[in-house]
Design a protein around this motif. Structure first.
Motif, PDB file in Angstrom:
ATOM      1  N   TYR A 185      -0.405  -0.271   6.221  1.00 47.23           N
ATOM      2  CA  TYR A 185       0.291  -1.206   5.058  1.00 47.23           C
ATOM      3  C   TYR A 185      -0.280  -1.981   4.026  1.00 47.23           C
ATOM      4  O   TYR A 185      -1.165  -2.308   4.327  1.00 47.23           O
ATOM      5  CB  TYR A 185       0.230  -2.128   6.219  1.00 47.23           C
ATOM      6  N   SER A 186       0.738  -1.874   3.383  1.00 52.06           N
ATOM      7  CA  SER A 186       0.161  -2.731   1.810  1.00 52.06           C
ATOM      8  C   SER A 186       0.031  -4.663   2.226  1.00 52.06           C
ATOM      9  O   SER A 186       0.610  -4.360   3.134  1.00 52.06           O
ATOM     10  CB  SER A 186       1.103  -2.602   1.002  1.00 52.06           C
ATOM     11  N   TYR A 216      14.084   2.634  -0.370  1.00 50.94           N
ATOM     12  CA  TYR A 216      12.838   3.561   0.189  1.00 50.94           C
ATOM     13  C   TYR A 216      12.841   4.762   0.160  1.00 50.94           C
ATOM     14  O   TYR A 216      13.926   5.105   0.516  1.00 50.94           O
ATOM     15  CB  TYR A 216      12.795   2.254   1.446  1.00 50.94           C
ATOM     16  N   ASP A 218      11.570  -8.102  -0.627  1.00 52.77           N
ATOM     17  CA  ASP A 218      11.655  -6.701   0.096  1.00 52.77           C
ATOM     18  C   ASP A 218      12.959  -5.586  -0.203  1.00 52.77           C
ATOM     19  O   ASP A 218      12.648  -4.290   0.323  1.00 52.77           O
ATOM     20  CB  ASP A 218      11.544  -6.377   1.736  1.00 52.77           C
ATOM     21  N   GLU A 242       6.177   1.471  -5.399  1.00 44.26           N
ATOM     22  CA  GLU A 242       5.141   0.604  -4.754  1.00 44.26           C
ATOM     23  C   GLU A 242       4.896   1.577  -3.239  1.00 44.26           C
ATOM     24  O   GLU A 242       5.657   1.712  -2.409  1.00 44.26           O
ATOM     25  CB  GLU A 242       5.333  -0.885  -4.330  1.00 44.26           C
ATOM     26  N   VAL A 282       4.012   1.295   0.707  1.00 44.67           N
ATOM     27  CA  VAL A 282       3.928   0.764   1.768  1.00 44.67           C
ATOM     28  C   VAL A 282       3.433   0.774   2.879  1.00 44.67           C
ATOM     29  O   VAL A 282       2.267  -0.710   3.454  1.00 44.67           O
ATOM     30  CB  VAL A 282       4.842  -0.362   2.162  1.00 44.67           C
ATOM     31  N   VAL A 325       3.402  -6.094   2.792  1.00 47.13           N
ATOM     32  CA  VAL A 325       4.018  -6.084   4.087  1.00 47.13           C
ATOM     33  C   VAL A 325       3.868  -5.749   5.265  1.00 47.13           C
ATOM     34  O   VAL A 325       4.016  -6.053   6.699  1.00 47.13           O
ATOM     35  CB  VAL A 325       4.706  -4.529   4.206  1.00 47.13           C
TER      36      VAL A 325
END
Length: 125
Positions: free
Chosen positions: A60-61, A94, A90, A46, A48, A64
């Protein structure tokens, strides 16, 4: 050797904060837009957040927005993702991604020029 290296992940309690770093070696990061992605177990990767090259546009998605902040320090060839008010959802690996272009706008294309190796973020009490 050209590479992106993420760091700063770890275990944090809900409501806590972490700052992830994405450092470039072998190339000048200020010529690239940077995106941050995450992938939780069993889920698709995804996008973000992202930041442009010289165009410092950001995105920003919804998941978040208001909690994460992306920034860059071109002198250090590093992009940061400040993550506040962390939630268990979360939890993910990452990744940062680099897109070549001095004036490249913020993008979360899944076809970057470079991917980092990922850093684990776990939010749990």
């Amino acid at each position: 050797q050209v590479q992106l290296v993420e760091s700063g992940g770890g275990l944090v309690q809900p409501g806590g904060s972490l700052r992830l770093s994405c450092a470039a070696s072998g190339f000048a990061l200020d010529y690239y837009a940077i995106g941050w992605f995450r992938q939780a177990p069993g889920k698709e990767r995804e996008g973000v957040s992202c930041i442009g090259g010289r165009d410092t546009s950001t995105y920003y998605s919804d998941s978040v927005k208001g909690r994460f902040t992306i920034s860059r320090d071109n002198a250090l060839s590093t992009v940061y993702l400040q993550m506040n008010s962390l939630k268990p959802e979360d939890t993910a690996v990452y990744y940062c991604a680099a897109y070549r272009g001095l004036f490249r706008q913020c993008t979360l294309s899944t076809d970057p020029d470079y991917w980092g190796q990922g850093t684990q973020v776990t939010v749990s009490s």
